[in-house]
Write a protein that holds these residues in place. Sequence first.
Motif, PDB file in Angstrom:
ATOM      1  N   GLY A  16      -5.747   5.858   6.225  1.00 34.10           N
ATOM      2  CA  GLY A  16      -4.648   6.046   5.278  1.00 34.10           C
ATOM      3  C   GLY A  16      -3.661   7.126   5.707  1.00 34.10           C
ATOM      4  O   GLY A  16      -2.460   7.030   5.417  1.00 34.10           O
ATOM      5  N   CYS A  17      -4.153   8.155   6.399  1.00 33.82           N
ATOM      6  CA  CYS A  17      -3.232   9.204   6.871  1.00 33.82           C
ATOM      7  C   CYS A  17      -2.257   8.612   7.894  1.00 33.82           C
ATOM      8  O   CYS A  17      -1.080   8.970   7.918  1.00 33.82           O
ATOM      9  CB  CYS A  17      -4.015  10.358   7.480  1.00 33.82           C
ATOM     10  SG  CYS A  17      -4.992  11.284   6.291  1.00 33.82           S
ATOM     11  N   ASN A  90     -13.726  15.648   2.548  1.00 33.63           N
ATOM     12  CA  ASN A  90     -13.109  14.809   1.514  1.00 33.63           C
ATOM     13  C   ASN A  90     -13.935  13.544   1.211  1.00 33.63           C
ATOM     14  O   ASN A  90     -15.144  13.624   1.001  1.00 33.63           O
ATOM     15  CB  ASN A  90     -11.685  14.463   1.986  1.00 33.63           C
ATOM     16  CG  ASN A  90     -10.801  13.839   0.924  1.00 33.63           C
ATOM     17  OD1 ASN A  90     -10.894  14.202  -0.222  1.00 33.63           O
ATOM     18  ND2 ASN A  90      -9.976  12.900   1.306  1.00 33.63           N
ATOM     19  N   VAL A  91     -13.327  12.386   1.236  1.00 29.08           N
ATOM     20  CA  VAL A  91     -14.020  11.133   0.894  1.00 29.08           C
ATOM     21  C   VAL A  91     -15.156  10.855   1.883  1.00 29.08           C
ATOM     22  O   VAL A  91     -16.263  10.465   1.496  1.00 29.08           O
ATOM     23  CB  VAL A  91     -13.023   9.946   0.884  1.00 29.08           C
ATOM     24  CG1 VAL A  91     -13.756   8.633   0.672  1.00 29.08           C
ATOM     25  CG2 VAL A  91     -11.963  10.148  -0.197  1.00 29.08           C
ATOM     26  N   CYS A 149      -4.278  13.619   0.670  1.00 27.30           N
ATOM     27  CA  CYS A 149      -5.091  12.404   0.811  1.00 27.30           C
ATOM     28  C   CYS A 149      -4.331  11.207   0.251  1.00 27.30           C
ATOM     29  O   CYS A 149      -4.529  10.819  -0.872  1.00 27.30           O
ATOM     30  CB  CYS A 149      -6.422  12.584   0.090  1.00 27.30           C
ATOM     31  SG  CYS A 149      -7.484  11.109   0.167  1.00 27.30           S
TER      32      CYS A 149
HETATM   33 FE1  SF4 Z   1      -8.082   8.304   4.072  1.00 29.07          FE
HETATM   34 FE2  SF4 Z   1      -7.470  10.326   2.416  1.00 29.07          FE
HETATM   35 FE3  SF4 Z   1      -9.216  10.700   4.369  1.00 29.07          FE
HETATM   36 FE4  SF4 Z   1      -6.626  10.378   4.968  1.00 29.07          FE
HETATM   37  S1  SF4 Z   1      -7.507  12.087   3.820  1.00 29.07           S
HETATM   38  S2  SF4 Z   1      -8.380   9.427   6.032  1.00 29.07           S
HETATM   39  S3  SF4 Z   1      -6.024   8.894   3.363  1.00 29.07           S
HETATM   40  S4  SF4 Z   1      -9.474   9.291   2.625  1.00 29.07           S
END
Ligand code: SF4
Length: 180
Positions: A16-17, A90-91, A149
Amino acid sequence: MSRKKIATVWLGGCSGCHMSLLDIDERILDVAKLADIVKCPIVDGKEFPQVDIALVEGSVTSDEHLREIKHIRKNATTLIAFGDCAVMTNVTGMRNYFPLQEVLDTSYKNAISNDSEGTMPDHPALLKLNDKVVPLQEVVNVDFVIPGCPPHADTIFYVLFEFLNDRIPDLSDVKKLKYG
Ligand code: SF4
């Protein structure tokens, strides 16, 4: 001011980035006046070359990622943690709350393996995951972070453009730090 080389990479992330990077739209022409994008997972998979700026999305989830980020660190003058997964897992790091085997069983066992023992399916397409996901700065020195994100395209462009003009970006100004 010399022409620069940029590479972008994704490790443990959702890409997504990089989608947000594409959202800089026609401003890519301003980047192209000052730099060559010599590697990007969206367009090629060649060995990581010597570059001035590396944008690294995602966190470190495996020995393969660890080797990759160390190689990038050796070959990039400025290494930027690109997005919240790179900055703080993060995720991607949500699985750190669970035992690895439980995560693997839930994610893969019923989907692609009939292994009644519940062991990791031995499939070449699967990374051999480490027990814990870690952010980039836990294993290499990081020169700059772009939070979000994903990070907003305006923020990504601002940071890139400042580095391309030999300036250090200043994200303390909230107007330059956009989200979503
Ligand atoms: Fe995906 Fe968000 Fe992680 Fe970027 S920061 S890779 S958009 S989950």
